[in-house]
Design a protein around this motif. Sequence first.
Motif, short mmCIF file in Angstrom:
data_model
loop_
_atom_site.label_atom_id
_atom_site.label_comp_id
_atom_site.label_asym_id
_atom_site.label_seq_id
_atom_site.Cartn_x
_atom_site.Cartn_y
_atom_site.Cartn_z
N SER A 167 0.85 -1.23 -0.10
CA SER A 167 0.04 0.02 -0.04
C SER A 167 0.82 1.32 -0.14
CB SER A 167 -0.73 0.17 1.36
OG SER A 167 -0.07 0.08 2.34
N THR A 168 0.34 2.45 -0.16
CA THR A 168 1.11 3.49 -0.19
C THR A 168 1.90 3.90 1.11
OG1 THR A 168 -0.40 4.69 -1.71
CG2 THR A 168 0.91 6.10 -0.63
N GLN A 169 1.14 3.50 2.13
CA GLN A 169 1.63 3.62 3.64
C GLN A 169 2.65 2.60 3.83
OE1 GLN A 169 -1.17 3.11 6.79
NE2 GLN A 169 0.15 3.42 8.32
N GLU A 170 2.41 1.65 3.28
CA GLU A 170 3.61 0.51 3.66
C GLU A 170 5.01 0.68 2.53
OE1 GLU A 170 1.24 -3.80 4.31
OE2 GLU A 170 1.44 -2.83 2.30
N GLN A 171 4.56 1.45 1.23
CA GLN A 171 5.95 1.83 0.77
C GLN A 171 6.68 3.12 1.22
OE1 GLN A 171 5.44 2.69 -3.57
NE2 GLN A 171 3.39 1.97 -3.20
N THR A 172 5.78 3.96 2.17
CA THR A 172 6.45 4.99 2.81
C THR A 172 7.27 4.45 3.71
OG1 THR A 172 4.74 6.61 2.26
CG2 THR A 172 6.06 7.12 4.12
N GLN A 173 6.67 3.32 4.74
CA GLN A 173 7.26 2.85 5.65
C GLN A 173 8.47 2.17 5.67
OE1 GLN A 173 4.10 0.46 7.45
NE2 GLN A 173 3.31 2.12 8.73
N LEU A 174 8.56 1.61 4.43
CA LEU A 174 9.68 0.45 3.69
C LEU A 174 10.74 1.54 3.52
CD1 LEU A 174 11.14 -1.94 2.88
CD2 LEU A 174 9.89 -1.63 0.86
N LEU A 189 18.53 0.95 -3.87
CA LEU A 189 18.12 -0.35 -4.94
C LEU A 189 16.60 -0.42 -4.90
CD1 LEU A 189 18.72 -3.03 -6.41
CD2 LEU A 189 19.17 -4.17 -4.38
N VAL A 190 16.05 -0.33 -3.94
CA VAL A 190 14.50 -0.30 -3.66
C VAL A 190 13.77 0.74 -4.35
CG1 VAL A 190 12.72 -0.30 -2.12
CG2 VAL A 190 14.44 -1.80 -1.61
N VAL A 191 14.29 1.89 -4.42
CA VAL A 191 13.75 2.88 -4.98
C VAL A 191 13.78 2.77 -6.50
CG1 VAL A 191 14.02 5.37 -5.69
CG2 VAL A 191 14.06 4.76 -3.37
N LEU A 192 15.09 2.32 -7.11
CA LEU A 192 15.28 2.08 -8.43
C LEU A 192 14.23 0.99 -8.94
CD1 LEU A 192 17.02 3.08 -10.81
CD2 LEU A 192 17.40 3.80 -8.67
N LEU A 193 14.04 -0.08 -8.04
CA LEU A 193 13.01 -1.20 -8.50
C LEU A 193 11.74 -0.71 -8.57
CD1 LEU A 193 14.61 -3.97 -6.19
CD2 LEU A 193 14.56 -3.90 -8.92
N LEU A 194 11.20 0.25 -7.46
CA LEU A 194 9.80 0.74 -7.52
C LEU A 194 9.65 1.71 -8.57
CD1 LEU A 194 9.43 1.32 -3.73
CD2 LEU A 194 7.93 -0.26 -4.87
#
Length: 340
Positions: A167-174, A189-194
Amino acid sequence: MSIYKRKCSNYYYAEVTVNNKTVIRSTKTTKKVLALRFESQLRETLYRQQVLGDRPTIKLSTAILEYSSSKQGSVNKQNLDAQIRVLNTQLCRVYPLDKDLHGLTGSHLNKLVSLRRKDGVAEGTIRLMLTTLKGVINWSKAAGYLQPENLVIPKIRVSNQRTKTLSTQEQTQLLERLELNKNLDDYDLVVLLLDTAARLNEIQQLCWDAVDFDNGEVHLWRTKTNTESILKLTDRSLEILKRRYDSSKRKGLVFPSKTGGLRRTTPKSIQKVYKELGLEGFCTHSLRHTTASNLVKNGMSLFAVSKLLGHSNISMSQRYSHLEQKAVAYQAAEILNNNL
């Protein structure tokens, strides 16, 4: 003479010439009678292949080994090795590996599927095993070996409805949690993947010469389809790559391992954060599904998403079809409301 001994070996060697092509093979015997028999069989086999057009045969075990060797250096080699071990272990339950590959039949594979289901393994695991076998068969076909006649590999359907997305909230938390790390490597790495919806191994093998800073693009090699995609970078991804470029040797991999080589799996530090945040059933590939789902929800067509993800055909993107239908329904309602 068509058979002879070499100084360095006790075995007889057979030398046969057919159609101006000479083949030399060890007979693996010290007995002349057996060596002559080997030479005769070799001559007959070569005649059938080179004059009559018969295809050479190959043992199943040899085909598996040769297929595995052909993938040497591949980014997925470690995972493939694991699948090759499974294939060798399971396939011999229904068909001896020392027999010719062309003797394999659909009934053998159907029996194997039944046995694996009785073992209690997941459908996805069975499909992965059969996919590896398909790779072996495709390799042997390209190499010109005699193929199984009318072999049909069972199709295993795996439901994609339970694909975990953030979810948008989970993305922010991650991202906030990863940003707390002293080393921003995991966050980057995670930002590039997203932001690219790329596969993990596609980003792992991304090199600096594939990054176009002037146009804000990356030339991404699709390992699964052997094609290249040009992706437009988001502002935050472009900023991250510029930062990494300025602090790197400006050559080689964008995301190298600690030893400077190619990464093979998700870093354990990222997996640890998944667990900390209670993201049950979540894996790094789910980041790709998260981005694709968000794009479809916001009106991007399945065709466009399919192109972005580097799918070979749009059917691969059908798992997001229900989201597209919902997005279209909301767009229709908005248009109608504005015209009332």
